[in-house]
Design an enzyme around this catalytic site. Structure first.
Site, PDB file in Angstrom:
ATOM      1  N   SER A 185       0.845  -1.329  -0.093  1.00 38.17           N
ATOM      2  CA  SER A 185      -0.035   0.008  -0.055  1.00 38.17           C
ATOM      3  C   SER A 185       0.696   1.424  -0.032  1.00 38.17           C
ATOM      4  O   SER A 185       1.765   1.323   0.688  1.00 38.17           O
ATOM      5  CB  SER A 185      -0.878  -0.016   1.213  1.00 38.17           C
ATOM      6  OG  SER A 185      -1.771   0.876   1.309  1.00 38.17           O
ATOM      7  N   GLY A 186       0.600   2.474  -0.994  1.00 36.53           N
ATOM      8  CA  GLY A 186       1.353   3.594  -0.921  1.00 36.53           C
ATOM      9  C   GLY A 186       0.376   4.943  -0.642  1.00 36.53           C
ATOM     10  O   GLY A 186      -0.930   4.508  -0.606  1.00 36.53           O
ATOM     11  N   GLY A 198      -2.152   4.292  -3.964  1.00 34.71           N
ATOM     12  CA  GLY A 198      -2.812   3.208  -4.434  1.00 34.71           C
ATOM     13  C   GLY A 198      -2.536   2.189  -3.548  1.00 34.71           C
ATOM     14  O   GLY A 198      -1.575   2.055  -2.681  1.00 34.71           O
ATOM     15  N   SER A 199      -3.369   0.823  -3.456  1.00 35.83           N
ATOM     16  CA  SER A 199      -3.008  -0.448  -2.891  1.00 35.83           C
ATOM     17  C   SER A 199      -3.026  -1.478  -3.789  1.00 35.83           C
ATOM     18  O   SER A 199      -3.692  -1.561  -4.941  1.00 35.83           O
ATOM     19  CB  SER A 199      -4.166  -0.578  -1.841  1.00 35.83           C
ATOM     20  OG  SER A 199      -4.150   0.621  -0.872  1.00 35.83           O
ATOM     21  N   VAL A 200      -2.072  -2.408  -3.836  1.00 40.17           N
ATOM     22  CA  VAL A 200      -2.088  -3.514  -4.683  1.00 40.17           C
ATOM     23  C   VAL A 200      -2.487  -4.996  -3.676  1.00 40.17           C
ATOM     24  O   VAL A 200      -2.011  -5.332  -2.822  1.00 40.17           O
ATOM     25  CB  VAL A 200      -0.494  -3.800  -5.000  1.00 40.17           C
ATOM     26  CG1 VAL A 200      -0.378  -4.914  -5.743  1.00 40.17           C
ATOM     27  CG2 VAL A 200       0.053  -2.456  -5.646  1.00 40.17           C
ATOM     28  N   LYS A 230      -3.409  -3.273  -8.650  1.00 37.98           N
ATOM     29  CA  LYS A 230      -3.084  -1.579  -8.133  1.00 37.98           C
ATOM     30  C   LYS A 230      -4.294  -0.752  -8.506  1.00 37.98           C
ATOM     31  O   LYS A 230      -4.706  -0.532  -9.416  1.00 37.98           O
ATOM     32  CB  LYS A 230      -1.980  -1.101  -8.893  1.00 37.98           C
ATOM     33  CG  LYS A 230      -1.586   0.267  -8.184  1.00 37.98           C
ATOM     34  CD  LYS A 230      -0.552   0.903  -8.784  1.00 37.98           C
ATOM     35  CE  LYS A 230      -0.099   2.020  -7.964  1.00 37.98           C
ATOM     36  NZ  LYS A 230       1.206   2.684  -8.744  1.00 37.98           N
ATOM     37  N   ASP A 245      11.049   7.519  -8.923  1.00 39.86           N
ATOM     38  CA  ASP A 245      10.571   6.651  -7.610  1.00 39.86           C
ATOM     39  C   ASP A 245      11.333   5.332  -7.253  1.00 39.86           C
ATOM     40  O   ASP A 245      10.547   4.752  -6.985  1.00 39.86           O
ATOM     41  CB  ASP A 245       9.168   6.554  -7.199  1.00 39.86           C
ATOM     42  CG  ASP A 245       8.730   6.586  -5.735  1.00 39.86           C
ATOM     43  OD1 ASP A 245       9.782   6.850  -4.939  1.00 39.86           O
ATOM     44  OD2 ASP A 245       7.624   6.200  -5.455  1.00 39.86           O
TER      45      ASP A 245
END
Length: 931
Positions: free
Chosen positions: A632-633, A636-638, A653, A759
């Site tokens: 999770s970022g 978004g979440s994967v 994602k 990134d």
């Protein structure tokens, strides 16, 4: 015993009640230590070191009444040091280094009045050193390096332990000042406090230690800013037996004292690394007649290299890298006839390379890149018979031809003259360099044809002749280079048919033939069968090949015959046809532009990728269950899931559209992923732009599932058990580093326009079943114009950039312009993290300390690889590793760290480009695997 005995240690030994000495060391015993050895009431010595024993140390050994010596080094023991050992009133020596022992050192050991030797280095011990230990007045050897211990040393340590000769504490978290009372232990021979958090001044009282031979305090928070702070160095001139002096800290500033030259003539190793020093190399340095290693890298030394340095006749390694040295390389350097390594790169040296270097017949490595050296390359350099590791003269101002004498370097593995002004023909004598693995003549002014004799370099793995003025055809004999892995012949004037035999090279993973004048049909076998492994841009007369190359079809024989018969008629038709086609094309182009403006980016994706609905994704992930959450970022979440009838495992994602910038991140990632293809980039399956069950906007990207998770999870597992069972060995780390470099090199140099990831970090480096890398998360990616990608100039009109603390390039934080060198910085940090096992945000890195400075100041000799991740060292120091193995592994580690430091330079101007970094890493792996 050295008979390589194996199997379990028999329990029957416990029945030998008259046994006094048990020596089973240096064998291949496994299993556990028999607990009934404690029944041998007369047992005085137990030596079980260098075996494969596992399990815990039996607490019963604490009741062996006459035990004097217990050696358990280099096994696989776990658990704790038993507190019951406090009952061993006769114990004099206890050694258990290189195991997996945990928890704290038991305070009960402080009850042992005769304990004089304690060694527990390279374990995972935690806590502090019990105060009771400092009451053992007979202690002369105390070693607990490479653990996780912390605390402050007692200021009266030297008074409490007056017989101490060795204090070995590197690689822990000790803090506070260095006790001045150490000078009270007058028999001190070795003090090693490197890689901790010691602070304050280095005590000048240490100069009283007449027997001191080894003093190491690199990579701490120790301070110096003026002459008073450097008095400790003046005092060390009284230590007449001093052999090793290793300093280096982010706080050791001021002017380097001239008293360096007054240190003992017994000094063999001097290192002052990565410190904000000023001043020059002191005059009188020639008085250190026994000096065999001098390292002062990445300080701020100025001035010239003094001629007197040529009088250090014992010198074998000279490292003055990354300073601000000017002037010429002194001719007297040729007097250092024992020199093995000469590192002078990343300075401001100018003038010619002295011909006297040809006198250094023991030289194995010569690295002079990134200076301002000019003139021609002296022929004498190519008479160095033992020059085997590296000759790197890249990014200077050298001119003239590459002498034919280069063929004399028959044992050289790596030759780099990239980025100079060398001209003339490539000498045919290069074919005599049969050991060559890495060969780069790129970005020069070479002309003429490529000599076919290069095909005699049977070990060649990387070939870079790009950006020259070469012409003619590629020699067909290149197909005989069976181990070749990377070829770059781009930006020349090569012509002729494409070389089909490249398809036979089973190891070739990248072939760049762009911007030449090649013609004819492109084969489809071998490297030609994968569009991500070949670049053919700018060759207008090529045809055929696989469909992904988007080349025109080659004309058939029948079509050619027909065209000949119709030639006269076509002379009339062609102009009309071409004109009509041009008009139609212009209309079609205008229509397509209008259509593209009306269509969303997602609809463009749908033309290429299969459609998938929100309901299908919800079903695949079990309603986006937290049990299926991978990561999770911010945006978004994967989730992992099983999609469709085939139940294919995918990673989904899901973008957090409530977060500002998430929608933009989705569009950026779509744009990036639809235009890039490479084996080391994450492969997108499709996208979904819809609404969820509550009627809210829903956007997701669906990727191939990576079963081995991320690099971050491997480097920093959630628990120690995973770390012990699933750690990455050195070969895997090299493979991962090369895969990342290849991915970035593709993004920066093979994409039009170039792509900057922005990134890059271990959590975005994903690993498939075979542990191959797939770089992901392009939500912050930037597409650059050619001018921007190649510019490292500061810009007042900065582009807003987001990234991750610790990995983002420092110029971005200051509003600098986005460039490919920002990714290079992130890559450099990842390389350092790969080998040290430490995140750049580790608690160790504060008050000016950083991961980069931690590495710069570290000691990486084969005896003291202090900064290297201990899980790598557990492989290095296996029972089967010879001293030569360890030396070769250490050379590999140092080379990778050098690349990491070069890539993570604070100044973007000083960083290498990604092509060079990828090539360097490939060469390092090749040398390591060969060794």
């Amino acid at each position: 015993m050295n008979n390589a005995l194996q199997g379990n240690i028999p329990d029957e030994l416990g029945r030998l009640h008259k046994l006094q000495l048990l020596n089973l060391g240096y064998n291949s015993f496994h299993g556990v230590i028999p607990s009934n050895l404690s029944k041998c009431s007369r047992l005085e010595i137990i030596e079980l070191e260098y075996n494969q024993l596992s399990g815990v140390i039996p607490v019963e050994l604490g009741s062996t009444p006459k035990l004097k010596l217990l050696a358990l080094d280099n096994n696989n023991l776990i658990g704790v040091i038993p507190p019951s050992f406090g009952n061993l009133s006769t114990l004099m020596l206890f050694s258990c280094m290189y195991n997996n022992l945990q928890r704290s050192i038991p305070k009960e050991l402080g009850k042992l009045p005769k304990l004089a030797f304690f060694q527990a280095s390279v374990n995972t011990l935690t806590g502090t050193i019990p105060q009771e230990i400092f009451n053992l007045s007979l202690m002369f050897y105390f070693s607990v390096g490479q653990n996780k211990l912390h605390g402050i040393l007692p200021q009266e340590l030297g008074i409490k332990l007056p017989k101490l000769q060795v204090l070995f504490l590197p690689g822990n978290h000790f803090s506070g000042p260095v006790p001045p009372s150490l000078s009270n232990a007058s028999s001190f021979e070795e003090i090693n406090l490197s890689n901790n958090n010691f602070s304050g001044k280095i005590p000048s009282e240490l100069g009283r230690l007449q027997s001191l031979s080894n003093f190491r305090v690199t990579n701490n928070q120790l301070e110096a800013s003026n002459a008073d702070d450097w008095k400790f160095l003046d005092s060390l001139t009284n230590c007449s037996k001093l052999q090793v002096l290793l300093l280096g800290s982010s706080q050791l500033g001021g002017i380097l004292p001239s008293s360096v030259a007054n240190l003992s003539t017994t000094l063999e190793k001097l290192a002052i690394a990565s410190s904000p020093l000023t001043g020059t190399i002191p005059s009188g340095i020639q008085r250190l007649v026994n000096l065999n290693e001098m390292r002062i890298p990445y300080c701020n030394l100025v001035g010239e290299i003094p001629d007197e340095i040529g009088k250090l006749a014992s010198l074998r390694r000279l490292v003055l890298t990354g300073n601000k040295l000017t002037g010429q390389i002194p001719f007297s350097i040729g007097n250092l006839t024992l020199l093995n390594e000469l590192h002078l790169f990343e300075n401001y040296l100018e003038g010619p390379i002295p011909a006297s270097i040809g006198e250094l017949q023991q030289l194995r490595l010569l690295v002079l890149y990134d200076n301002r050296l000019n003139g021609s390359i002296p022929k004498e350099v190519f008479n160095l018979q033992y020059l085997s590791q590296q000759l790197d003269l890249a990014n200077n101002l050298l001119e003239g031809p590459l002498p034919a004498e280069v063929g004399g370097l028959k044992n050289l593995m790596r030759l780099v003259v990239y980025g100079n002004m060398l001209s003339g023909h490539i000498p045919t004598t290069l074919g005599q360099c049969e050991m060559m693995e890495y060969f780069s003549l790129g970005n020069n002014l070479f002309q003429g044809t490529i000599p076919h004799t290069i095909s005699n370099m049977k070990g060649l793995k990387m070939l870079d002749l790009s950006r020259n003025k070469l012409s003619g055809a590629i020699p067909p004999s290149f197909g005989n280079l069976t181990v070749l892995e990377l070829v770059d012949l781009s930006d020349n004037d090569l012509s002729g048919p494409i070389l089909e035999s490249f398809g036979d090279l089973k190891h070739l993973f990248y072939l760049n033939l762009s911007y030449n004048k090649l013609r004819g049909e492109v084969p489809v076998r071998g490297v030609y069968g994968n569009s991500t492994e070949i670049s053919l841009f700018g060759n207008k007369e090529l045809c055929g090949g696989i469909s992904e190359l988007h080349l025109p079809a080659c004309p058939t024989v029948k079509a050619i015959k027909k065209s000949k018969k119709s030639y006269l008629w076509l002379k009339v038709v062609i102009p009309i046809t071409v004109s009509a086609a041009l008009i139609l094309a212009l209309f079609a182009l205008a229509y397509q532009k209008r259509k593209a403006k009306k269509e969303s980016l997602n609809s463009l994706l749908e033309e290429q990728y299969p459609r998938v609905t929100y309901e299908e994704l919800a079903k695949a992930t079990e309603g986006f269950s937290s049990d299926n959450l991978i990561a999770s970022g911010k945006y978004g979440s994967v989730y992992k899931g099983s999609l469709g009838d085939s139940q294919k495992m995918v990673a989904v994602k899901v973008f957090k559209l409530q977060e500002r910038g998430a929608s933009k991140s989705f569009l950026i990632e779509c744009e990036a992923l639809r235009s890039i293809r490479h084996r080391n980039l994450i492969k997108i399956i499709t996208s979904c732009s819809s609404i969820d069950r509550e009627g809210r906007d829903f956007k997701a990207l669906i990727f191939e599932y990576m079963p081995n998770g991320s690099l971050d999870q491997w480097l920093h597992p959630a628990n120690n058990e995973l770390q012990q069972s699933n750690h990455l060995n050195l070969t895997q780390r090299l493979n991962i580093a090369i895969d990342i470099a290849d991915a970035l090199d593709y993004l920066h140099n093979s994409c039009q326009p170039p792509v900057v990831h922005c990134d890059l970090k271990p959590s975005n480096v994903l690993l498939d079943n075979s542990m191959a890398v797939h770089v992901g998360d392009f939500g912050l990616a930037k597409f650059l114009a050619e001018a921007v990608s190649k510019s490292l100039q500061d810009s007042s009109s900065s582009i807003a950039i987001k990234g991750t603390i610790g990995y983002v390039a420092p110029e971005y934080g200051a509003g600098g312009q986005v460039s490919t060198s920002g990714d290079v910085y992130s890559y450099g940090i990842i390389l350092l993290e790969l080998l040290t096992g430490k995140r750049p945000t580790n608690d160790l890195f504060k008050d000016g300390m950083s991961l980069r400075k931690f590495v710069e100041a570290g000691d990486t000799s084969e005896q003291n690889m202090e900064i290297i991740d201990r899980t790598i060292l557990s492989d290095v120091h296996s029972d089967e590793a010879t001293n030569n193995d360890i030396m070769k592994i250490n050379e590999c580690l140092v080379s990778v760290l050098d690349v990491g430091l070069a890539c993570s330079d604070p100044s973007p101007r000083n960083r290498m480009n990604m092509t060079d970094a990828a090539a360097k890493m490939l060469a390092i792996r090749s040398i390591y695997l060969r060794a």
